[in-house]
Design a protein around this motif. Structure first.
Motif, PDB file in Angstrom:
ATOM      1  N   VAL A  91     -21.232  -2.737  34.454  1.00  0.00           N
ATOM      2  CA  VAL A  91     -20.717  -1.641  33.626  1.00  0.00           C
ATOM      3  C   VAL A  91     -20.528  -2.071  32.161  1.00  0.00           C
ATOM      4  O   VAL A  91     -20.952  -1.359  31.246  1.00  0.00           O
ATOM      5  N   ILE A  94     -23.948  -2.108  30.634  1.00  0.00           N
ATOM      6  CA  ILE A  94     -24.454  -0.751  30.354  1.00  0.00           C
ATOM      7  C   ILE A  94     -23.828  -0.200  29.077  1.00  0.00           C
ATOM      8  O   ILE A  94     -24.516   0.395  28.228  1.00  0.00           O
ATOM      9  N   THR A 126     -20.816   2.270  42.046  1.00  0.00           N
ATOM     10  CA  THR A 126     -21.257   0.875  41.948  1.00  0.00           C
ATOM     11  C   THR A 126     -22.766   0.789  42.104  1.00  0.00           C
ATOM     12  O   THR A 126     -23.454   0.085  41.349  1.00  0.00           O
ATOM     13  N   SER A 129     -24.430   2.010  38.962  1.00  0.00           N
ATOM     14  CA  SER A 129     -24.306   1.111  37.810  1.00  0.00           C
ATOM     15  C   SER A 129     -25.325  -0.011  37.872  1.00  0.00           C
ATOM     16  O   SER A 129     -25.913  -0.392  36.838  1.00  0.00           O
ATOM     17  N   GLU A 133     -28.168  -0.553  34.995  1.00  0.00           N
ATOM     18  CA  GLU A 133     -28.118  -1.803  34.245  1.00  0.00           C
ATOM     19  C   GLU A 133     -29.520  -2.281  33.886  1.00  0.00           C
ATOM     20  O   GLU A 133     -29.776  -2.730  32.759  1.00  0.00           O
TER      21      GLU A 133
END
Length: 375
Positions: A91, A94, A126, A129, A133
Motif C-alpha cells: 500500500v 502504491i 489485500t 493491493s 502494486e
C-alpha cells in the motif's frame, strides 16, 4: 540526501524493524531522514528520536479515510521536499506511485518484502493491493527486494526487472547477541531449567506463518520427547489467536506450549530458546531466523524465501506443510547441538555477523540511492 520512508505504521514487525534499522543507519551517516506513517503506532519512537530521525503520523482514521489522508500525505511530502521517497510494503508503494506525478524531481523506490503469499487467505483489499502494486511499479525509479525469492516473485508479477535490485536485511548484532543472564531469566519465566529443550517460534499470528503446522509438529514431537517446552511469541487478530489456542488444546499441548503474545524483549527471548524455528508457507527475508542466529541459536525452518540462504549449513531446512518432517528437524537439531555444543552456536552467530550485518544493509542502500540520484 533527504530521504522519506513511507510505511503503514511502526509496530513490532520484521519489515518495520528493518525500516528503523535502515533509517537510523542512514541518519548516522549524515543524511536527513524522515518516516511518514499512516497510523500513530510507533514502537520505535525512543530509538528513532535518539538518532534524530523524525516520525510524522498522517493520522489516518481508518480504512475509508482516503482523500483527506492523501491530501495530508501530499502536503507533507511537498513540505519535506525529499530527494527520495522509499515505500515499505504494497500500500505505501502504491501511494508513492500515485504521488509521483505531483512530486517533480523526487526519485521513488518501492520496497518489496514478500515472496509467494497465498493471497486467497487474505481479504479482498489485500489481494487487490498486491495486484495494483505491480501496475504502479512501472512508474517508479527503483525496486528494492530484500530477498532473491522476492525479486523472482516481483518479476513474475510484471515488475520491471531492469529496475530491481536485491539488498538483504541487516541485523543489529549488538542488540541480538548471546546473553546468559537473559537466557536464565526467560527460562525461569516459562518454568524450565537447562535440562528441558525449548523450541521457539517468533512470528505474528498470521496464516502465512502456518502456526497449525507448528502445532501439529509439536504434537508429533511430544510423542518422542515428552519433556519439552514450545514457545509462541507474537500476536494477531483475536479470532485467529482463539482458533490456534483451541487447536493446541485439541492436540494435547496445554502443558507443553507457552503463548507469550507480543513482546518487546525479543533478543532476550531468543536467548531462552535451544532451537528457533519457522513454519511459514511464504517469506521474503525472515528476520526471526537471522536474529535468533545472531543470539547463537540454531534454526530449523521451512524452505521458504531466503531461509536456506540465511541459515546455510548451520541450520536444517524442511518442506512447508509437513509437520512430521518439521518435528524430525527439531529432533535432529537437538542431537546436533548435543554433539557440537558451543562450536555450533559460535558458527551460527558468525554467519550473521559476516553475511547479514546492519552495516552491510546501510552501506548497500546508501550506495544504491546515491546512484539513483546521479542517474
Amino acid at each position: 540526501m533527504k530521504i522519506v520512508f513511507l510505511a503503514r505504521s511502526l509496530g513490532l514487525g520484521g519489515a518495520e524493524s528493518q525500516l528503523v534499522t535502515l533509517a537510523a543507519g542512514l541518519k548516522r551517516r549524515g543524511h536527513k531522514v524522515s518516516v511518514f506513517i499512516f497510523y500513530n503506532e510507533n514502537a520505535f519512537a525512543a530509538e528513532l528520536a535518539q538518532v534524530g530521525v523524525s516520525v510524522r503520523s498522517l493520522a489516518k482514521k481508518g480504512r475509508w479515510d482516503v482523500f483527506p489522508f492523501l491530501r495530508r500525505l501530499l502536503r507533507g511530502l511537498r513540505r519535506e521536499r525529499p530527494d527520495i521517497i522509499h515505500g515499505y510494503l504494497p500500500v505505501p508503494n502504491i501511494l508513492i506511485g500515485m504521488m509521483k506525478p505531483f512530486l517533480k524531481g523526487v526519485k521513488s523506490v518501492f520496497g518489496v518484502r514478500a515472496s509467494n503469499l497465498e493471497l486467497k487467505k487474505y481479504d479482498w483489499l489485500t489481494r487487490l493491493s498486491y495486484r495494483f502494486e505491480a501496475d504502479f511499479a512501472q512508474w517508479c525509479d527503483s525496486i528494492v527486494a530484500n530477498s532473491e525469492t522476492g525479486r523472482a516473485r516481483a518479476e513474475k508479477l510484471g515488475f520491471p526487472v531492469e529496475r530491481m535490485v536485491v539488498i538483504p536485511n541487516g541485523i543489529d548484532t549488538d542488540r541480538f547477541r548471546p546473553d546468559s543472564d537473559a537466557r536464565a531469566r526467560i527460562r525461569a519465566e516459562i518454568g524450565v531449567g537447562d535440562g528441558t529443550p525449548v523450541v521457539g517460534l517468533v512470528a505474528r499470528l498470521d496464516p502465512m506463518k502456518d502456526h497449525p503446522n507448528f502445532l501439529h509438529a509439536a504434537a508429533e514431537f511430544c510423542k518422542r520427547v515428552p519433556n519439552v517446552k514450545f514457545v509462541c511469541v507474537g500476536d494477531g487478530f483475536p479470532a485467529y489467536r482463539e482458533y490456534l489456542e483451541k487447536l493446541s488444546i485439541r492436540l494435547g499441548l496445554v502443558k507443553p506450549i507457552v503463548w507469550m503474545g507480543r513482546r518487546e524483549d525479543v533478543a532476550a527471548i531468543f536467548n531462552g530458546f535451544d532451537v528457533a524455528t519457522l513454519s511459514s508457507l511464504s517469506e521474503g527475508f525472515p528476520n526471526c531466523l537471522a536474529e535468533a542466529m545472531a543470539c547463537g541459536v540454531p534454526c530449523v525452518t521451512t524452505d521458504v524465501g531466503d531461509a536456506a540462504r540465511i541459515v546455510g549449513d548451520t541450520g536444517i531446512i524442511v518442506p512447508p506443510r509437513q509437520s512430521v518432517v518439521l518435528a524430525k528437524g527439531w529432533f535432529d537439531m537437538l542431537r546436533r547441538i548435543r554433539d557440537e555444543g558451543s562450536g555450533l552456536r559460535e558458527a551460527v552467530r558468525r554467519r550473521i555477523v559476516t553475511e547479514f550485518s546492519r552495516g552491510s544493509l546501510v552501506v548497500r542502500t546508501e550506495r544504491h540511492l546515491r546512484e539513483l540520484i546521479a542517474g
